[in-house]
Write a protein that holds these residues in place. Structure first.
Motif, PDB file in Angstrom:
ATOM      1  N   GLU A 280     -23.588  17.290  88.149  1.00  0.00           N
ATOM      2  CA  GLU A 280     -24.372  16.393  88.990  1.00  0.00           C
ATOM      3  C   GLU A 280     -25.057  15.386  88.092  1.00  0.00           C
ATOM      4  O   GLU A 280     -25.638  15.747  87.070  1.00  0.00           O
ATOM      5  CB  GLU A 280     -25.434  17.156  89.801  1.00  0.00           C
ATOM      6  N   VAL A 281     -24.974  14.133  88.467  1.00  0.00           N
ATOM      7  CA  VAL A 281     -25.660  13.079  87.724  1.00  0.00           C
ATOM      8  C   VAL A 281     -27.131  13.136  88.133  1.00  0.00           C
ATOM      9  O   VAL A 281     -27.463  12.915  89.298  1.00  0.00           O
ATOM     10  CB  VAL A 281     -25.064  11.683  88.031  1.00  0.00           C
ATOM     11  N   LEU A 282     -27.996  13.475  87.186  1.00  0.00           N
ATOM     12  CA  LEU A 282     -29.416  13.598  87.475  1.00  0.00           C
ATOM     13  C   LEU A 282     -30.139  12.254  87.433  1.00  0.00           C
ATOM     14  O   LEU A 282     -30.870  11.907  88.347  1.00  0.00           O
ATOM     15  CB  LEU A 282     -30.082  14.572  86.502  1.00  0.00           C
ATOM     16  N   ARG A 283     -29.928  11.532  86.338  1.00  0.00           N
ATOM     17  CA  ARG A 283     -30.539  10.202  86.208  1.00  0.00           C
ATOM     18  C   ARG A 283     -29.732   9.372  85.233  1.00  0.00           C
ATOM     19  O   ARG A 283     -28.973   9.883  84.414  1.00  0.00           O
ATOM     20  CB  ARG A 283     -31.998  10.292  85.821  1.00  0.00           C
ATOM     21  N   VAL A 284     -29.929   8.072  85.324  1.00  0.00           N
ATOM     22  CA  VAL A 284     -29.202   7.113  84.491  1.00  0.00           C
ATOM     23  C   VAL A 284     -30.169   6.033  84.066  1.00  0.00           C
ATOM     24  O   VAL A 284     -30.970   5.538  84.858  1.00  0.00           O
ATOM     25  CB  VAL A 284     -28.027   6.465  85.255  1.00  0.00           C
TER      26      VAL A 284
ATOM     27  N   CYS B  82     -20.451   5.935  89.009  1.00  0.00           N
ATOM     28  CA  CYS B  82     -21.319   6.918  89.662  1.00  0.00           C
ATOM     29  C   CYS B  82     -22.785   6.550  89.495  1.00  0.00           C
ATOM     30  O   CYS B  82     -23.140   5.673  88.707  1.00  0.00           O
ATOM     31  CB  CYS B  82     -21.085   8.312  89.072  1.00  0.00           C
ATOM     32  N   GLY B  83     -23.629   7.258  90.211  1.00  0.00           N
ATOM     33  CA  GLY B  83     -25.063   7.058  90.106  1.00  0.00           C
ATOM     34  C   GLY B  83     -25.797   8.368  90.297  1.00  0.00           C
ATOM     35  O   GLY B  83     -25.175   9.414  90.537  1.00  0.00           O
ATOM     36  N   PRO B  84     -27.123   8.350  90.191  1.00  0.00           N
ATOM     37  CA  PRO B  84     -27.912   9.570  90.377  1.00  0.00           C
ATOM     38  C   PRO B  84     -27.605  10.246  91.712  1.00  0.00           C
ATOM     39  O   PRO B  84     -27.480   9.584  92.743  1.00  0.00           O
ATOM     40  CB  PRO B  84     -29.357   9.070  90.328  1.00  0.00           C
ATOM     41  N   GLY B  85     -27.433  11.562  91.660  1.00  0.00           N
ATOM     42  CA  GLY B  85     -27.119  12.335  92.855  1.00  0.00           C
ATOM     43  C   GLY B  85     -25.631  12.542  93.063  1.00  0.00           C
ATOM     44  O   GLY B  85     -25.232  13.425  93.826  1.00  0.00           O
ATOM     45  N   ASP B  86     -24.799  11.759  92.410  1.00  0.00           N
ATOM     46  CA  ASP B  86     -23.350  11.923  92.556  1.00  0.00           C
ATOM     47  C   ASP B  86     -22.883  13.175  91.825  1.00  0.00           C
ATOM     48  O   ASP B  86     -23.478  13.590  90.835  1.00  0.00           O
ATOM     49  CB  ASP B  86     -22.598  10.715  91.997  1.00  0.00           C
ATOM     50  N   GLU B  87     -21.814  13.762  92.345  1.00  0.00           N
ATOM     51  CA  GLU B  87     -21.206  14.916  91.688  1.00  0.00           C
ATOM     52  C   GLU B  87     -19.871  14.508  91.087  1.00  0.00           C
ATOM     53  O   GLU B  87     -19.140  13.710  91.664  1.00  0.00           O
ATOM     54  CB  GLU B  87     -21.036  16.067  92.673  1.00  0.00           C
ATOM     55  N   VAL B  88     -19.594  15.070  89.917  1.00  0.00           N
ATOM     56  CA  VAL B  88     -18.370  14.767  89.184  1.00  0.00           C
ATOM     57  C   VAL B  88     -17.640  16.069  88.944  1.00  0.00           C
ATOM     58  O   VAL B  88     -18.235  17.063  88.532  1.00  0.00           O
ATOM     59  CB  VAL B  88     -18.715  14.094  87.829  1.00  0.00           C
TER      60      VAL B  88
ATOM     61  N   LEU C 236     -25.973  -0.923  91.839  1.00  0.00           N
ATOM     62  CA  LEU C 236     -24.851  -1.511  92.581  1.00  0.00           C
ATOM     63  C   LEU C 236     -23.534  -1.360  91.833  1.00  0.00           C
ATOM     64  O   LEU C 236     -22.479  -1.237  92.446  1.00  0.00           O
ATOM     65  CB  LEU C 236     -25.123  -2.995  92.876  1.00  0.00           C
ATOM     66  N   GLN C 237     -23.581  -1.363  90.506  1.00  0.00           N
ATOM     67  CA  GLN C 237     -22.364  -1.186  89.707  1.00  0.00           C
ATOM     68  C   GLN C 237     -22.122   0.266  89.329  1.00  0.00           C
ATOM     69  O   GLN C 237     -21.001   0.646  89.015  1.00  0.00           O
ATOM     70  CB  GLN C 237     -22.445  -2.017  88.429  1.00  0.00           C
ATOM     71  N   GLY C 238     -23.168   1.042  89.313  1.00  0.00           N
ATOM     72  CA  GLY C 238     -23.042   2.429  88.890  1.00  0.00           C
ATOM     73  C   GLY C 238     -22.983   2.522  87.371  1.00  0.00           C
ATOM     74  O   GLY C 238     -23.239   1.554  86.661  1.00  0.00           O
ATOM     75  N   ILE C 239     -22.627   3.685  86.896  1.00  0.00           N
ATOM     76  CA  ILE C 239     -22.563   3.937  85.458  1.00  0.00           C
ATOM     77  C   ILE C 239     -21.497   3.045  84.836  1.00  0.00           C
ATOM     78  O   ILE C 239     -20.365   3.005  85.302  1.00  0.00           O
ATOM     79  CB  ILE C 239     -22.270   5.419  85.180  1.00  0.00           C
TER      80      ILE C 239
END
Length: 160
Positions: free
Chosen positions: A155-159, A137-143, A82-85
């Protein structure tokens, strides 16, 4: 992977860097104040150069001291989708060529690299462009990151 095992390694590494910087600052200070380095004429600048070096080394030691303090105060929390990275997140990214890298978003010490469980982990600060882009950001997001006129996509793969 448990990032809590990585935290003490970072603190240990920063403590070692601080000790080294303090020794270098002391050595440069001693050279700057040594009687043999007193200028004999206006072209004799060894003492002055050692003084500049001592000042720089002392500044570097202070920066490391601040970084160490920030890491010692950091509490690592589990990733909250919910908060992301957020600060303390361990993040795996893939670039456009599908090369993976592992980053730990930390309060300071950016650029420090550690080997952990066979994986290179690089510390990134939220003040760095990539750190800024990752926040929230979270998994699946692109930066997207613009550097020196070029654009890099991750691409954020996992956190964790």
């Amino acid at each position: 992977m448990d990032k809590n095992t990585l935290h003490p390694l970072i603190i240990e590494r920063l403590q070692a860097a601080l000790e080294l910087a303090q020794r270098a600052a002391l050595s440069a200070y001693e050279a700057a104040t040594d009687e043999q380095n007193i200028a004999e004429n206006k072209y004799d600048t060894l003492g002055l150069e050692a003084s500049y070096l001592a000042t720089g080394q002392a500044r570097r030691a202070q920066e490391i001291r601040q970084s160490l303090s920030a890491w010692q105060q950091l509490t690592l929390r589990p990733f909250d989708p919910l908060q992301g990275i957020q600060l303390g997140a361990l993040v795996w990214l893939a670039d456009a060529r599908e090369r993976e890298q592992c980053l730990l978003l930390g309060p300071d010490g950016a650029g420090l690299k550690l080997q952990w469980l066979g994986q290179e982990v690089m510390l990134v600060s939220p003040r760095a462009p990539l750190g800024q882009r990752l926040l929230g950001c979270g998994p699946g997001d692109e930066v997207e990151l613009r550097i020196a006129g070029g654009v890099q996509h991750f691409e954020v793969l996992r956190v964790v």
